[in-house]
Write a protein that holds these residues in place. Structure first.
Motif, mmCIF file in Angstrom:
data_model
loop_
_atom_site.group_PDB
_atom_site.id
_atom_site.type_symbol
_atom_site.label_atom_id
_atom_site.label_comp_id
_atom_site.label_asym_id
_atom_site.label_seq_id
_atom_site.Cartn_x
_atom_site.Cartn_y
_atom_site.Cartn_z
ATOM 1 N N ARG A 162 48.702 78.407 31.183
ATOM 2 C CA ARG A 162 47.784 77.436 31.496
ATOM 3 C C ARG A 162 47.792 77.197 32.887
ATOM 4 O O ARG A 162 48.889 77.062 33.327
ATOM 5 N N LYS A 163 46.495 76.970 33.549
ATOM 6 C CA LYS A 163 46.414 76.586 34.961
ATOM 7 C C LYS A 163 46.310 74.962 35.043
ATOM 8 O O LYS A 163 45.222 74.483 34.515
ATOM 9 N N VAL A 164 47.110 74.371 35.790
ATOM 10 C CA VAL A 164 47.272 73.185 35.861
ATOM 11 C C VAL A 164 47.073 72.610 37.198
ATOM 12 O O VAL A 164 47.829 72.957 38.065
ATOM 13 N N LEU A 165 45.990 72.103 37.638
ATOM 14 C CA LEU A 165 45.675 71.592 39.036
ATOM 15 C C LEU A 165 46.618 70.480 39.406
ATOM 16 O O LEU A 165 46.609 69.252 38.775
ATOM 17 N N LEU A 166 47.492 70.593 40.532
ATOM 18 C CA LEU A 166 48.521 69.703 41.009
ATOM 19 C C LEU A 166 48.104 69.193 42.348
ATOM 20 O O LEU A 166 47.731 69.959 43.364
ATOM 21 N N VAL A 167 47.850 68.007 42.639
ATOM 22 C CA VAL A 167 47.501 67.319 43.936
ATOM 23 C C VAL A 167 48.667 66.503 44.541
ATOM 24 O O VAL A 167 49.674 66.469 43.868
ATOM 25 N N HIS A 168 48.656 66.281 45.633
ATOM 26 C CA HIS A 168 49.794 65.461 46.394
ATOM 27 C C HIS A 168 50.200 64.269 45.721
ATOM 28 O O HIS A 168 49.374 63.445 45.140
ATOM 29 N N GLN B 139 62.165 71.452 23.894
ATOM 30 C CA GLN B 139 61.427 72.751 23.548
ATOM 31 C C GLN B 139 60.848 73.651 24.690
ATOM 32 O O GLN B 139 60.590 74.784 24.550
ATOM 33 N N ASP B 140 60.178 73.033 25.738
ATOM 34 C CA ASP B 140 59.493 73.503 26.587
ATOM 35 C C ASP B 140 60.437 73.843 28.038
ATOM 36 O O ASP B 140 59.868 74.382 28.911
ATOM 37 N N ARG B 141 61.664 73.689 28.011
ATOM 38 C CA ARG B 141 62.671 73.758 28.840
ATOM 39 C C ARG B 141 62.612 75.371 29.571
ATOM 40 O O ARG B 141 62.626 75.511 30.690
ATOM 41 N N LEU B 142 62.648 76.379 28.662
ATOM 42 C CA LEU B 142 62.556 77.514 29.070
ATOM 43 C C LEU B 142 61.362 78.304 29.259
ATOM 44 O O LEU B 142 61.345 79.561 29.268
ATOM 45 N N ARG B 143 60.187 77.429 29.348
ATOM 46 C CA ARG B 143 58.802 78.096 29.459
ATOM 47 C C ARG B 143 58.732 78.899 30.840
ATOM 48 O O ARG B 143 59.231 78.464 31.899
ATOM 49 N N PHE B 144 58.083 79.957 30.797
ATOM 50 C CA PHE B 144 57.767 80.807 32.149
ATOM 51 C C PHE B 144 56.854 79.903 32.986
ATOM 52 O O PHE B 144 55.783 79.337 32.153
ATOM 53 N N HIS B 145 56.906 79.724 34.199
ATOM 54 C CA HIS B 145 56.199 78.902 35.079
ATOM 55 C C HIS B 145 55.893 79.430 36.396
ATOM 56 O O HIS B 145 56.651 80.512 36.790
ATOM 57 N N ALA C 193 47.327 73.018 44.731
ATOM 58 C CA ALA C 193 47.525 74.342 44.122
ATOM 59 C C ALA C 193 47.791 74.227 42.382
ATOM 60 O O ALA C 193 47.850 73.153 41.852
ATOM 61 N N HIS C 194 47.444 75.299 42.087
ATOM 62 C CA HIS C 194 47.638 75.420 40.416
ATOM 63 C C HIS C 194 48.851 75.848 40.000
ATOM 64 O O HIS C 194 49.543 76.656 40.374
ATOM 65 N N PHE C 195 49.669 74.895 38.940
ATOM 66 C CA PHE C 195 50.904 75.356 38.522
ATOM 67 C C PHE C 195 50.583 76.036 37.174
ATOM 68 O O PHE C 195 49.549 75.810 36.393
ATOM 69 N N LEU C 196 51.227 77.104 36.923
ATOM 70 C CA LEU C 196 51.249 78.129 36.011
ATOM 71 C C LEU C 196 51.991 77.783 34.798
ATOM 72 O O LEU C 196 53.330 78.071 35.206
ATOM 73 N N PHE C 197 51.754 77.466 33.629
ATOM 74 C CA PHE C 197 52.657 76.847 32.677
ATOM 75 C C PHE C 197 52.324 77.850 31.468
ATOM 76 O O PHE C 197 51.327 77.951 30.791
ATOM 77 N N GLY C 198 53.467 78.906 31.281
ATOM 78 C CA GLY C 198 53.116 79.624 30.184
ATOM 79 C C GLY C 198 53.944 79.357 28.997
ATOM 80 O O GLY C 198 54.308 78.402 28.541
ATOM 81 N N ASN D 128 48.794 60.171 32.714
ATOM 82 C CA ASN D 128 49.540 61.183 32.345
ATOM 83 C C ASN D 128 48.838 62.227 31.472
ATOM 84 O O ASN D 128 47.938 62.101 30.902
ATOM 85 N N GLU D 129 49.426 63.498 31.733
ATOM 86 C CA GLU D 129 48.848 64.803 31.298
ATOM 87 C C GLU D 129 49.771 65.556 30.261
ATOM 88 O O GLU D 129 50.668 66.015 31.048
ATOM 89 N N THR D 130 49.778 65.600 29.017
ATOM 90 C CA THR D 130 50.487 66.370 28.162
ATOM 91 C C THR D 130 50.345 68.062 28.432
ATOM 92 O O THR D 130 49.240 68.423 28.282
ATOM 93 N N LEU D 131 51.343 68.697 28.733
ATOM 94 C CA LEU D 131 51.350 70.127 28.872
ATOM 95 C C LEU D 131 52.013 70.978 27.248
ATOM 96 O O LEU D 131 51.798 71.902 27.424
ATOM 97 N N GLY D 132 52.880 70.146 26.895
ATOM 98 C CA GLY D 132 53.585 70.737 25.514
ATOM 99 C C GLY D 132 54.157 69.678 24.943
ATOM 100 O O GLY D 132 54.103 68.328 25.203
#
Length: 218
Positions: A170-176, A185-191, A156-161, A16-20
């Motif tokens: 932040r650009k997060v590489l997502l694979v299959h 707190q992160d629910r309304l982040r732009f993405h 693809a890169h997931f964009l998490f602002g 797992n990777e923490t984004l926020g």
């Protein structure tokens, strides 16, 4: 760069990777069930085909979309909203497959959101050149529930602002097989989603599919 540079095991499953504070990537979470997920997607598409929706301003979206579940997200000149019927056919959206619901609920629970009850699943299909601009998911009545997003197909890169469109992204590489969960707190982040890496995936061809689960109504 081609899609063949990243295979389905580019990241270790379970890493797992923490984004926020309240957001994370569950690497490879859906990989073991990808074939069953793909069959379920095809069954949904047979009833509610993919289509390119228009924004309220009349802009044609580059990704194709459809829905399953009690509610479906739609956009047209009347605005962004959830509807209980497919505007193309006038009938109810296809029922959400049990496998969809199970994956969404178990992913949410692993990320710390117990008792998630999704009533909507937006299916996005990213073909060559398609992308999703930065936006917030704020059309849901229940903003206390998380968003669960399953990636299938091309990388693809997931964009998490941040909470403002101008915040750094932040650009997060997502694979299959990867699943992203965010709420609290992160629910309304732009993405958003960048154009998929070119290639040919063993299951999804030259496309990336994204299943986004939400609690549309309180």
């Amino acid at each position: 760069m081609t899609g063949f540079l990243f295979d389905d095991t580019a990241f270790s499953a379970g890493a797992n990777e923490t984004l926020g504070t309240d957001a994370m990537v569950l690497r490879g979470f859906a990989l073991a069930q990808d074939a069953a997920l793909w069959r379920a997607i095809q069954a949904v598409l047979a009833q509610a085909p993919l289509r390119r929706m228009k924004t309220p301003g009349g802009r044609l979206m580059s990704a194709e979309q459809t829905n399953c579940g009690q509610w479906g997200w739609v956009t047209d000149k009347a605005g962004y909203r959830y509807a209980d019927r497919d505007p193309l056919t006038g009938v109810a959206w296809p029922a959400m497959p049990l496998l969809f619901r199970q994956i969404a609920q178990t992913a949410a629970e692993q990320a710390g959101y117990a008792r998630f009850e999704p009533d909507a699943c937006l299916i996005n299909c990213y073909g060559p050149g398609a992308r999703m601009a930065l936006h917030q998911d704020k059309d849901e009545a229940d903003l206390g529930a998380p968003i669960v997003s399953v990636s299938l197909g091309l990388t693809a890169h997931f964009l998490f602002g941040g909470l403002h469109r101008t915040d750094s992204v932040r650009k997060v590489l997502l694979v299959h097989g990867d699943v992203v969960v965010w709420g609290g707190q992160d629910r309304l982040r732009f993405h958003g989603v960048a154009t998929p890496v070119k290639g040919e995936h063993r299951l999804c061809g030259n496309q990336r599919f994204n299943l986004t689960f939400r609690r549309a109504k309180a």
